[in-house]
Scaffold this motif. Structure first.
Motif: not given
Length: 327
Positions: A104-108, A81-84, A316-323, A58-60
């Motif tokens: 890239c919209a779904p990954r933002i 190329t970022a997943d998140l 939501e961040l934690h949920a996305r990373v866990r996935k 991911g990238i912030s």
């Protein structure tokens, strides 16, 4: 292809050696997810490692308008190329979509700055208005986009009107950054030339453990931030969010994404950037109207609890990373 350089030139570049070493360290650590901030060296190294090792990353993105100040930014490639991709605000999300396109919209994920409030929230119980001298505080790095010269000019107007106030400027220069040092010198010179040294004090940086006491001693948080000609400006500054956690009303410029944290008349008072007269008038209004002050104080605390407590912002961040790490 993204760099426009030959493979031979890339192989000879020290950045590729650094990225390769970082990749090896990630492999030895059995890393399952990588996270980086902004689009500089570390994010390039993270992108490189994630591609080689086949792990998610991911990238912030707080705010990053300047795209040509570093050869390894490669912003479109980073976004592709970022997943998140974490955007600090809805405004930042729109900027990223403009750069990366709709794919890239779904990954933002719009993830606001989350603040741990364990030390800040108790300040509310002790929050009272001072009776005589209105106490203002600004916590920020000394750099041009913080707009402190406008605040100093507003203080001169307040003094001319016989207002009783004090302003604490808490924060230091960015080490090794010439623009920061020059701006700090300009602020000091403006304070001295207007003979405001007894009303406006530059106190230097304070550690995180000292922030609650600084905010507890104030009646309002002032953020006169500006957008620079380069487009550089703040997103949602952490200091504003921390002040809201303690129930401080905010007096701020209408710039960047601040309006996504502060609504005029609900958590604070907003004024045009670089307008010392409007800033002074807003401070006077807040100092004179106790009912307004009480309403904005309660509104700031309530909005922090609903939107900026890290227990809320990070779910939501934690949920996305866990996935990502479980796939």
């Amino acid at each position: 292809a993204a760099t426009g350089r030959s493979l031979a030139a890339l192989r000879a570049d020290p950045m590729i050696s650094r990225a390769s070493t970082f990749t090896r360290l990630c492999e030895l650590a059995n890393a399952r997810y990588l996270q980086s901030w902004f689009f500089y060296d570390q994010s390039f190294m993270t992108m490189f490692a994630a591609q080689v090792l086949g792990i998610p990353r991911g990238i912030s993105c707080h705010v990053d308008h300047v795209l040509d100040d570093h050869p390894w930014k490669l912003v479109p490639l980073q976004l592709a190329t970022a997943d998140l991709v974490l955007a600090i605000s809805n405004r930042t999300r729109e900027e990223l979509l403009h750069l990366g396109g709709p794919d890239c919209a779904p990954r933002i994920l719009v993830k606001r700055i989350g603040v741990a409030a364990d030390l800040l929230r108790p300040v509310r119980a002790r929050r009272t208005r001072t009776n005589n001298t209105f106490q203002l505080v600004s916590i920020c790095r000394l750099e041009p986009k913080k707009g402190l010269l406008t605040l100093v000019d507003a203080c001169e107007l307040l003094r001319q009107r016989g207002r009783r106030f004090r302003v604490r400027l808490v924060g230091g220069e960015d080490p090794g950054v010439p623009t920061s040092a020059a701006f700090a010198a300009a602020v000091r010179q403006r304070i001295a030339s207007l003979q405001l040294g007894d009303l406006v004090t530059l106190e230097g940086p304070v550690g995180n453990d000292g922030i609650p006491a600084v905010l507890a001693a104030a009646d309002a948080f002032v953020a006169p931030y500006v957008e620079l000609d380069s487009g550089d400006k703040d997103g949602i500054p952490t200091a504003i969010v921390e002040a809201m956690a303690t129930g401080l009303p905010i007096v701020c410029s209408r710039v960047g994404a601040i309006a996504e944290a502060v609504t005029d008349g609900e958590q604070g008072l907003m004024v045009p950037q670089r307008d010392a007269a409007a800033l002074a008038a807003a401070i006077e209004r807040l100092a004179d109207d106790t009912l307004l002050w009480n309403r904005l104080s309660a509104g700031a605390a309530r909005r922090f609890d609903e939107e900026f407590d890290c227990r809320v912002t990070d779910r939501e961040l934690h949920a996305r990373v866990r996935k990502l790490v479980s796939r």
